[in-house]
Design a protein around this motif. Structure first.
Motif, PDB file in Angstrom:
ATOM      1  N   GLU A 185      37.218  49.992  32.123  1.00 40.77           N
ATOM      2  CA  GLU A 185      38.230  49.390  32.983  1.00 40.77           C
ATOM      3  C   GLU A 185      37.580  48.686  34.161  1.00 40.77           C
ATOM      4  O   GLU A 185      38.008  47.600  34.569  1.00 40.77           O
ATOM      5  N   ALA A 186      36.534  49.312  34.713  1.00 41.68           N
ATOM      6  CA  ALA A 186      35.832  48.713  35.853  1.00 41.68           C
ATOM      7  C   ALA A 186      35.073  47.455  35.428  1.00 41.68           C
ATOM      8  O   ALA A 186      35.096  46.438  36.124  1.00 41.68           O
ATOM      9  N   LEU A 187      34.410  47.514  34.279  1.00 40.77           N
ATOM     10  CA  LEU A 187      33.644  46.358  33.813  1.00 40.77           C
ATOM     11  C   LEU A 187      34.547  45.175  33.485  1.00 40.77           C
ATOM     12  O   LEU A 187      34.179  44.018  33.697  1.00 40.77           O
ATOM     13  N   LYS A 188      35.752  45.460  32.980  1.00 40.44           N
ATOM     14  CA  LYS A 188      36.689  44.391  32.615  1.00 40.44           C
ATOM     15  C   LYS A 188      37.545  43.923  33.794  1.00 40.44           C
ATOM     16  O   LYS A 188      38.224  42.886  33.691  1.00 40.44           O
ATOM     17  N   CYS A 189      37.533  44.677  34.872  1.00 38.74           N
ATOM     18  CA  CYS A 189      38.417  44.386  36.014  1.00 38.74           C
ATOM     19  C   CYS A 189      38.144  43.015  36.626  1.00 38.74           C
ATOM     20  O   CYS A 189      37.009  42.690  36.965  1.00 38.74           O
ATOM     21  N   ARG A 190      39.192  42.215  36.762  1.00 42.36           N
ATOM     22  CA  ARG A 190      39.128  40.932  37.475  1.00 42.36           C
ATOM     23  C   ARG A 190      39.829  41.149  38.812  1.00 42.36           C
ATOM     24  O   ARG A 190      41.047  41.032  38.916  1.00 42.36           O
ATOM     25  N   ASP A 249      45.127  45.943  33.437  1.00 41.87           N
ATOM     26  CA  ASP A 249      45.761  45.098  32.429  1.00 41.87           C
ATOM     27  C   ASP A 249      45.872  45.789  31.074  1.00 41.87           C
ATOM     28  O   ASP A 249      45.072  46.662  30.716  1.00 41.87           O
ATOM     29  N   LYS A 250      46.867  45.370  30.328  1.00 38.35           N
ATOM     30  CA  LYS A 250      47.083  45.874  28.985  1.00 38.35           C
ATOM     31  C   LYS A 250      45.838  45.633  28.137  1.00 38.35           C
ATOM     32  O   LYS A 250      45.268  44.533  28.137  1.00 38.35           O
ATOM     33  N   GLY A 251      45.410  46.660  27.427  1.00 38.29           N
ATOM     34  CA  GLY A 251      44.219  46.532  26.595  1.00 38.29           C
ATOM     35  C   GLY A 251      42.939  46.928  27.306  1.00 38.29           C
ATOM     36  O   GLY A 251      41.896  47.085  26.681  1.00 38.29           O
ATOM     37  N   HIS A 252      42.997  47.096  28.643  1.00 35.16           N
ATOM     38  CA  HIS A 252      41.805  47.480  29.398  1.00 35.16           C
ATOM     39  C   HIS A 252      41.639  48.991  29.472  1.00 35.16           C
ATOM     40  O   HIS A 252      40.532  49.503  29.517  1.00 35.16           O
ATOM     41  N   GLY A 253      42.767  49.700  29.543  1.00 30.14           N
ATOM     42  CA  GLY A 253      42.711  51.132  29.746  1.00 30.14           C
ATOM     43  C   GLY A 253      42.797  51.928  28.456  1.00 30.14           C
ATOM     44  O   GLY A 253      42.971  51.378  27.367  1.00 30.14           O
ATOM     45  N   LYS A 254      42.691  53.238  28.585  1.00 31.27           N
ATOM     46  CA  LYS A 254      42.776  54.146  27.448  1.00 31.27           C
ATOM     47  C   LYS A 254      44.162  54.041  26.825  1.00 31.27           C
ATOM     48  O   LYS A 254      45.167  54.115  27.522  1.00 31.27           O
ATOM     49  N   GLY A 255      44.209  53.856  25.517  1.00 29.42           N
ATOM     50  CA  GLY A 255      45.487  53.706  24.839  1.00 29.42           C
ATOM     51  C   GLY A 255      46.058  52.306  24.941  1.00 29.42           C
ATOM     52  O   GLY A 255      47.105  52.023  24.373  1.00 29.42           O
ATOM     53  N   GLY A 256      45.359  51.427  25.659  1.00 31.65           N
ATOM     54  CA  GLY A 256      45.797  50.036  25.753  1.00 31.65           C
ATOM     55  C   GLY A 256      46.974  49.807  26.683  1.00 31.65           C
ATOM     56  O   GLY A 256      47.510  48.698  26.750  1.00 31.65           O
ATOM     57  N   ARG A 257      47.394  50.843  27.429  1.00 28.66           N
ATOM     58  CA  ARG A 257      48.574  50.710  28.287  1.00 28.66           C
ATOM     59  C   ARG A 257      48.237  50.041  29.610  1.00 28.66           C
ATOM     60  O   ARG A 257      47.168  50.260  30.172  1.00 28.66           O
ATOM     61  N   GLU A 258      49.184  49.239  30.084  1.00 25.83           N
ATOM     62  CA  GLU A 258      49.060  48.709  31.442  1.00 25.83           C
ATOM     63  C   GLU A 258      49.473  49.802  32.416  1.00 25.83           C
ATOM     64  O   GLU A 258      50.357  50.603  32.135  1.00 25.83           O
ATOM     65  N   ARG A 259      48.820  49.862  33.576  1.00 24.01           N
ATOM     66  CA  ARG A 259      49.257  50.811  34.604  1.00 24.01           C
ATOM     67  C   ARG A 259      48.975  50.223  35.982  1.00 24.01           C
ATOM     68  O   ARG A 259      48.207  49.273  36.128  1.00 24.01           O
ATOM     69  N   HIS A 260      49.614  50.783  36.974  1.00 23.16           N
ATOM     70  CA  HIS A 260      49.421  50.362  38.354  1.00 23.16           C
ATOM     71  C   HIS A 260      48.819  51.520  39.145  1.00 23.16           C
ATOM     72  O   HIS A 260      49.307  52.645  39.069  1.00 23.16           O
ATOM     73  N   VAL A 261      47.761  51.233  39.902  1.00 19.84           N
ATOM     74  CA  VAL A 261      47.166  52.241  40.780  1.00 19.84           C
ATOM     75  C   VAL A 261      47.542  51.861  42.207  1.00 19.84           C
ATOM     76  O   VAL A 261      47.105  50.823  42.717  1.00 19.84           O
ATOM     77  N   ASN A 262      48.358  52.666  42.837  1.00 20.71           N
ATOM     78  CA  ASN A 262      48.858  52.346  44.168  1.00 20.71           C
ATOM     79  C   ASN A 262      47.740  52.277  45.196  1.00 20.71           C
ATOM     80  O   ASN A 262      46.822  53.094  45.191  1.00 20.71           O
ATOM     81  N   THR A 263      47.834  51.290  46.074  1.00 22.18           N
ATOM     82  CA  THR A 263      46.878  51.140  47.173  1.00 22.18           C
ATOM     83  C   THR A 263      47.469  51.845  48.386  1.00 22.18           C
ATOM     84  O   THR A 263      48.357  51.327  49.052  1.00 22.18           O
ATOM     85  N   LEU A 264      46.979  53.039  48.676  1.00 21.55           N
ATOM     86  CA  LEU A 264      47.579  53.875  49.711  1.00 21.55           C
ATOM     87  C   LEU A 264      46.715  54.061  50.953  1.00 21.55           C
ATOM     88  O   LEU A 264      47.213  54.473  51.990  1.00 21.55           O
ATOM     89  N   THR A 265      45.424  53.781  50.844  1.00 22.87           N
ATOM     90  CA  THR A 265      44.536  54.039  51.982  1.00 22.87           C
ATOM     91  C   THR A 265      43.797  52.779  52.413  1.00 22.87           C
ATOM     92  O   THR A 265      43.601  51.842  51.635  1.00 22.87           O
ATOM     93  N   SER A 266      43.344  52.793  53.657  1.00 23.23           N
ATOM     94  CA  SER A 266      42.564  51.667  54.164  1.00 23.23           C
ATOM     95  C   SER A 266      41.230  51.570  53.439  1.00 23.23           C
ATOM     96  O   SER A 266      40.674  50.477  53.285  1.00 23.23           O
ATOM     97  N   ALA A 267      40.696  52.707  52.974  1.00 19.98           N
ATOM     98  CA  ALA A 267      39.429  52.684  52.229  1.00 19.98           C
ATOM     99  C   ALA A 267      39.590  51.873  50.950  1.00 19.98           C
ATOM    100  O   ALA A 267      38.711  51.069  50.593  1.00 19.98           O
ATOM    101  N   GLN A 268      40.705  52.051  50.257  1.00 17.58           N
ATOM    102  CA  GLN A 268      40.962  51.274  49.039  1.00 17.58           C
ATOM    103  C   GLN A 268      41.042  49.784  49.368  1.00 17.58           C
ATOM    104  O   GLN A 268      40.471  48.946  48.666  1.00 17.58           O
ATOM    105  N   ARG A 269      41.767  49.458  50.413  1.00 21.68           N
ATOM    106  CA  ARG A 269      41.936  48.045  50.773  1.00 21.68           C
ATOM    107  C   ARG A 269      40.615  47.410  51.187  1.00 21.68           C
ATOM    108  O   ARG A 269      40.314  46.265  50.819  1.00 21.68           O
ATOM    109  N   GLU A 270      39.809  48.152  51.940  1.00 21.44           N
ATOM    110  CA  GLU A 270      38.526  47.608  52.401  1.00 21.44           C
ATOM    111  C   GLU A 270      37.549  47.433  51.248  1.00 21.44           C
ATOM    112  O   GLU A 270      36.824  46.432  51.182  1.00 21.44           O
TER     113      GLU A 270
END
Length: 439
Positions: free
Chosen positions: A162-167, A180-201
């Motif tokens: 997922e990290a290597l394919k991440c745009r 994105d669909k096809g990137h993750g396990k099982g091919g499912r699309e998912r959303h990872v919430n951005t909750l912290t300033s560390a993630q944003r930075e």
């Protein structure tokens, strides 16, 4: 040859999942490699099959005996291999040939196939006393793009592929990172919430260095002469990980441990301290726990909250009626230790954040100085791979996690016994606990 015939069957069937949906590239590759390994092992065991379709129950029994008693493979590995053989059996018209795993062992040996759902020890980097800032620095020194990949894995819990394919530019939707669909396990699309300033930075840093439209994986092979494919990127990633010592053999963790790190960090901002971090096993009711666990579970790409015990260890069955009291008691214990040492001054630009955290704790009846607040919050920030995380979510829970780390630190007990009056620097406890990782 049987190898070619086996590949024909695999390519004709493995692209479709049992539910009829198209299988992801990861699923297809894993199934192919598993079946090829099984047939190779059969040949090594003396079975001279001419046709893959000639597979019989005696072959399954032989493989199970080999995996369990000779190879002593992990129960989860055996279960996956047997599952792939069961699917293969349906392809060749022998759907009932492969039995349940317990059919192949006696009752006395059933424990050899028992899969432990809950982890027994921390899987995260911090839980294994590995300092993330040092890991990032070492990765940057070897290859800057590797350092960015590792940061994304910690910030959003991405698996290696997922990290290597991440745009990063295309998948950043401000409030969440889309897998994105096809990137993750099982091919499912998912959303990872951005909750912290560390993630944003971290995401901002990655986007500043990766061109728009480009994935995080290396675009070219190491010689720079041709475009790199996924398999080459995975090989390069694995080689770099060995080079920086991020392996079970060297530091006791792997790249997947960074995903476990995210799992713990994500739990904190949702109001839970996992048992893997020292959190109380009965910190809330079962129903409330299940409701909260659903959110980090979805961020990880799982649909079942109970799967999270594989990262968090067991939450137990005891129910506590006052988890807020537990949190304050643990923080108070850490403050007793911190009161005995000389802590550094709080940087001017961080004072507002420290006042915010301090105010939250004081509203709950806890007396804490600004220096103590700053010190504990630095400990929490470091586990996010950041120098400082702006306080936004579940401040008492995040402080409790830092307090546990301080209270459990052997190095802190050594430091507080010293007679010198020098300030204990932010991160000094964490760094001094980290084994032999040096840059």
């Amino acid at each position: 040859m049987i190898k070619d015939k086996l590949l024909e069957i695999i390519h004709a069937n493995a692209g479709t999942r049992q539910n009829g949906r198209v299988a992801s590239e990861r699923t297809f590759t894993a199934r192919k490699e598993s079946l090829q390994a099984s047939f190779k092992q059969l040949a090594e065991l003396g079975f001279k099959l001419q046709e893959p379709a000639n597979l019989q129950e005696k072959h399954i029994k032989a493989l199970m005996h080999y995996w369990i008693y000779k190879k002593q493979a992990k129960p989860k590995t055996i279960e996956a291999s047997l599952s792939n053989l069961r699917i293969f059996a349906t392809w060749i018209g022998k759907a009932s040939m492969v039995k349940s795993k317990l059919t192949y062992v006696s009752k006395e040996d059933a424990h050899l196939l028992r899969v432990e759902a809950a982890a027994r020890a921390p899987k995260s980097a911090t839980g294994n006393r590995v300092d993330l800032p040092q890991v990032f620095a070492r990765a940057d020194a070897v290859n800057r793009r590797l350092g960015l990949i590792l940061r994304i894995e910690v910030a959003f819990g991405l698996r290696r592929e997922e990290a290597l394919k991440c745009r990063p530019h295309a998948q950043d939707f401000t409030q969440f990172l889309r897998i994105d669909k096809g990137h993750g396990k099982g091919g499912r699309e998912r959303h990872v919430n951005t909750l912290t300033s560390a993630q944003r930075e971290i995401l901002a840093t990655v986007k500043a260095e990766i061109p728009k439209g480009e994935a995080l994986g290396w675009p070219l092979t190491r010689d720079g002469k041709s475009a790199a494919n996924l398999k080459q990127n995975i090989t390069r990633y694995n080689n770099y990980m060995r080079q920086i010592g991020l392996t079970k053999k060297d530091l006791g963790i792997t790249g997947h441990s960074l995903r476990a790190q995210f799992a713990e960090n994500n739990a904190l901002v949702h109001g839970i301290i996992p048992p893997s971090m020292g959190g109380a096993k009965g910190q809330m009711s079962k129903d409330r726990l299940r409701t909260i666990l659903l959110r980090p579970s979805e961020n990880m790409g799982h649909n079942r909250p109970n799967v999270m015990s594989a990262y968090y260890c067991s939450f137990g069955k005891r129910v506590s009626v006052d988890d807020a009291t537990i949190a304050l008691t643990i923080i108070d214990k850490a403050l007793v230790l911190l009161a005995k040492v000389n802590l550094p001054e709080v940087p001017e630009h961080l004072k507002d954040d420290c006042h915010k955290v301090r105010g939250t704790l004081e509203e709950c009846g806890l007396e804490i100085t600004l220096r103590q607040t700053h010190y504990l919050w630095v400990q929490y920030s470091m586990r996010n791979g950041a120098a400082w995380v702006h306080p936004e979510h579940e401040l008492a829970i995040c402080m409790q996690s830092a307090a546990i780390a301080v209270a459990q630190s052997d190095a802190f007990n050594e430091i507080k016994g010293k007679t010198d009056k020098r300030p204990i620097q932010p991160g000094e406890i964490s760094v001094s606990r980290q084994g032999n990782l040096t840059l």
